[in-house]
Write an enzyme that holds these catalytic residues in place. Sequence first.
Site, PDB file in Angstrom:
ATOM      1  CG  HIS A 173     -91.413  57.919 -15.369  1.00  0.00           C
ATOM      2  ND1 HIS A 173     -93.271  58.480 -15.905  1.00  0.00           N
ATOM      3  CD2 HIS A 173     -91.408  58.961 -14.300  1.00  0.00           C
ATOM      4  CE1 HIS A 173     -93.090  59.375 -15.247  1.00  0.00           C
ATOM      5  NE2 HIS A 173     -91.979  59.756 -14.472  1.00  0.00           N
ATOM      6  CE  LYS A 216     -95.892  53.740 -29.963  1.00  0.00           C
ATOM      7  NZ  LYS A 216     -96.516  53.903 -29.145  1.00  0.00           N
ATOM      8  NE  ARG A 217     -85.893  58.614 -28.692  1.00  0.00           N
ATOM      9  CZ  ARG A 217     -84.839  59.392 -28.131  1.00  0.00           C
ATOM     10  NH1 ARG A 217     -85.315  60.445 -27.676  1.00  0.00           N
ATOM     11  NH2 ARG A 217     -83.571  58.394 -27.767  1.00  0.00           N
ATOM     12  CE  LYS A 276     -91.014  54.063 -26.841  1.00  0.00           C
ATOM     13  NZ  LYS A 276     -91.881  54.141 -25.891  1.00  0.00           N
ATOM     14  CB  THR A 325     -98.468  59.527 -22.422  1.00  0.00           C
ATOM     15  OG1 THR A 325     -96.932  59.984 -23.128  1.00  0.00           O
ATOM     16  CG2 THR A 325     -98.247  59.976 -21.352  1.00  0.00           C
ATOM     17  CE  LYS A 340     -98.494  63.225 -25.604  1.00  0.00           C
ATOM     18  NZ  LYS A 340     -97.390  62.562 -25.695  1.00  0.00           N
TER      19      LYS A 340
HETATM   20  C1  26Q Z   1     -81.147  56.357 -17.169  1.00  0.00           C
HETATM   21  C2  26Q Z   1     -79.938  55.593 -16.970  1.00  0.00           C
HETATM   22  C3  26Q Z   1     -79.057  56.326 -17.302  1.00  0.00           C
HETATM   23  C4  26Q Z   1     -78.610  57.654 -18.662  1.00  0.00           C
HETATM   24  C5  26Q Z   1     -81.007  57.772 -18.416  1.00  0.00           C
HETATM   25  C6  26Q Z   1     -81.508  57.156 -18.271  1.00  0.00           C
HETATM   26  C7  26Q Z   1     -83.027  57.328 -18.232  1.00  0.00           C
HETATM   27  C8  26Q Z   1     -83.691  57.803 -19.122  1.00  0.00           C
HETATM   28  C9  26Q Z   1     -84.555  58.318 -20.016  1.00  0.00           C
HETATM   29  C10 26Q Z   1     -83.638  56.568 -18.432  1.00  0.00           C
HETATM   30  C11 26Q Z   1     -85.228  56.657 -18.655  1.00  0.00           C
HETATM   31  C12 26Q Z   1     -85.619  57.692 -19.871  1.00  0.00           C
HETATM   32  C13 26Q Z   1     -87.000  57.943 -19.789  1.00  0.00           C
HETATM   33  C14 26Q Z   1     -87.831  57.393 -19.720  1.00  0.00           C
HETATM   34  C15 26Q Z   1     -89.246  57.356 -20.677  1.00  0.00           C
HETATM   35  O1  26Q Z   1     -89.325  58.444 -20.886  1.00  0.00           O
HETATM   36  N1  26Q Z   1     -90.515  56.412 -19.943  1.00  0.00           N
HETATM   37  C16 26Q Z   1     -91.855  57.113 -20.042  1.00  0.00           C
HETATM   38  O2  26Q Z   1     -92.360  57.138 -19.151  1.00  0.00           O
HETATM   39  C17 26Q Z   1     -93.506  57.452 -19.665  1.00  0.00           C
HETATM   40  C18 26Q Z   1     -94.411  58.481 -18.968  1.00  0.00           C
HETATM   41  O3  26Q Z   1     -94.743  58.378 -17.497  1.00  0.00           O
HETATM   42  C19 26Q Z   1     -94.130  56.691 -19.836  1.00  0.00           C
HETATM   43  O4  26Q Z   1     -95.594  56.708 -20.595  1.00  0.00           O
HETATM   44  C20 26Q Z   1     -93.620  55.310 -20.942  1.00  0.00           C
HETATM   45  O5  26Q Z   1     -94.617  54.189 -21.157  1.00  0.00           O
HETATM   46  C21 26Q Z   1     -92.172  55.019 -20.622  1.00  0.00           C
HETATM   47  O6  26Q Z   1     -91.334  54.928 -21.145  1.00  0.00           O
END
Ligand code: 26Q
Length: 801
Positions: free
Chosen positions: A346, A534-535, A540, A642, A646
């Site tokens: 992702h 968004k976050r 972003k 995403t 929406k």
């Molecule tokens: C990794 C290592 C250590 C701690 C946390 C993490 C971690 C935590 C959350 C890495 C990634 C995430 C979340 C990622 C995420 O939400 N990515 C989003 O995924 C969506 C669905 O596929 C995409 O639409 C977004 O573009 C993408 O940013």
Amino acid sequence: MFSTKAEFKEAFLNRVERTSGKSFAETTPSDQFQTLGNMVREYISLNWIRTNEHYRSHRQKQVYYLSIEFLLGKLLGQNLLNAGIYDLVKEGLSELGIQLSELEEIEMDTALGNGGLGRLAACFLDSLATLDLPGHGLGIRYKYGLFEQKMVNGYQVELPEQWLKHGHVWEVRKADLTMEVPFWGRVETENDNGRLTFHQLDAEYVSAVPYDIPVIGYKRKTVNTLRLWSAEPSRYMPNKDVMKYKKDTEAISEFLYPDDAHDEGKILRLKQQYFLVSASIQSIVKNYLSQHKQIRDFHRYTAIHINDTHPALAIPELMRILIDKLGLGWDEAWHITSHTFCYTNHTTLSEALERWPVRLFQPLLPRIYMIVQEINERFCQQLWEKYPGDWERIEKMAIISYGEVRMAHLAISGSYSVNGVAKLHTEILKKREMKRFYEFQPEKFNNKTNGVTHRTWLLKANPELSHLITESIGNSWIREPEKLSLLKQYEDDWLFLEQLKKVKAARKEILAERIWKQNGIKVDTHSIFDVQVKRLHAYKRQLLNILHILYLYNRIREDSTFSIYPRTFIFGAKASPGYYYAKRIIKLIHSLAEIVNNDPIVNRFIKVIFLENYRVSLAEEIIPAADISEQISTASKEASGTGNMKFMMNGAITVGTLDGANIEMLERVGSESILIFGLTSEEVMKFEKDGGYYSREYYHHDKRIRRAVDRLVDGLLPDSEQFEVIYDSLLEGNDQYFVLKDFSPYVAIQEKAGYLYEKEQERWLRMMVQNIAQSGYFSSDRTVQEYAKEIWKIGKYGNRD
Ligand code: 26Q
């Protein structure tokens, strides 16, 4: 149960009194919510049981979606809609003097996720059930979900999210299906007549107790399961400090992603990951063996999807179960395992790629570490055969290297399918991030462009627009969102366009009311609602949006003849608690809002609103009201996005970069119906590789940029000393995300947006129609169908009407 409104009313009245011990007149909305929730759960329980029985008796191939996050939001409204009893219940309650919307408000969001990845998992569950596909979610039942954001003087304060305070009506605890998860201890190897066996001794066990939540297909009999594991002390408690053991155990499912800045936090996160996968794999295998004699066929009846690398330890865990518990040899176990798992990436941001230091990993999970070592050795051996002597390549691809376990490498090597989440993202994975893996095993790689469920983001969130659509083209779009393309014929229908305009206006009124309640600010509903929710993350580029607002502020202040069509800039964002830069940006939005909103010259044209505590249920109010959707990430950084989808289905016009799924939205709607600007991903990647971008040049040569950027620190904004780091990131830090580079094209596209909205209303309305009509492709039904056919190889079961 009930099948008519009268029966519902009678059952509800009876039940709410009996369970609350109060007369109906005395019951509170909270009592009523609990009762209604229980009734709905019971209403669908027969279908839930039947679905499970059906899967069992037909030995149908099942897919399990392992995810460390599920961002479900509120469930009451969606469950009523999907069970097909929304109107009946709404009317029944209304006759009893109860507003259903008031009960919906009572429910807390189930916020077991951070953002995109967790919400995607929730949309997939809805689509799986609606398509009658045998797919289930497995996750963690965090006691505290994503923090609640409180704004204090413009600063974000995080409060624990107490979503379980009044219990959770939708879940069923299944204590009899508890699994035991081993941590720590040591591994003893035994030679059993020439065969090595492994025993994990002195392990500390943690009980994983499942809580099942029904996932109801839209007007289907299919009810799938989301199983969330809760950590509890085990009967096999270690005989040492019991209180400490209890505390350590419960901590595993206490918080979503606790702080990972220190080793202690890291260990906890790793414990969470192993806890999820060990409980899930044990339960999947147990379920399989209750229906099948031979473990040998496991992969023919089971696909396990790992949502990003967080659950990648499921790969060595299945190996452990097959070898240590079921007595298989390595080769046979690996054959099964590597034909069972599929992995979705992702993100390409390198800071988000998971690596675990061996010094933490090995003592916590000694047997799993041994297995990962063995996987690594065999994998490197295979590489050696293909690339003899190419040490550099092998070292770069190894699973364990420089004292770290690389989770993405483990996930790729143990999966038969690896996918990205939008065309561009998958191409970047193949060409850059995972280039060597792609060269080695190109057949594994594929793209699955994300989608979201229209049944939440249109049907539930925007009943006004849904009604208009259904009136025009019938209701088939609800289960077949690609049918929305039928709206194309209304593009020139004056009456339809008028109604569409009214629907948008009505939704803006609702949001304006919310803004008034929450922020105490009156916004002009005739102004353009320009929304970025968004976050908060540097890539972003909320900062680009802010600099545009500062530019407008300067223009309005300095040139009394300058005028623009009024705009309301709306933000919503949570920053990760330890992400200080992101927190400063939030503070900046507040300082800017204070200046803009209180300046009588400026606030005639623009206003800035920050909506606190952005979450799924708030998104459902904001998105239907948007005129402009801001999707302005630095090209190549947003895997898909995403939120963009929406907004699209709610008739907002995207102002966006050529990034993630925006590109595919452009392909669908055509360049006339989306406002694209800025660098391409190739240009960004070239600058990153070869250099050649100097942000100072843009600062010095473009007066608009200089004057907007200077506003960050010239004392205009309250607490402006806070914004020096932002100012420095743009100039000293050479603007890593190309904000200044994209500034001028951004201003130009925003001018175009304003012009179209004001002067070419009919064209704007036609653009809206085109966006709604083309949004069907971005349904998670389409995405899930692609996964089912091309990756999971699962079929629907017969005709289940
Ligand atoms: C990794 C290592 C250590 C701690 C946390 C993490 C971690 C935590 C959350 C890495 C990634 C995430 C979340 C990622 C995420 O939400 N990515 C989003 O995924 C969506 C669905 O596929 C995409 O639409 C977004 O573009 C993408 O940013």
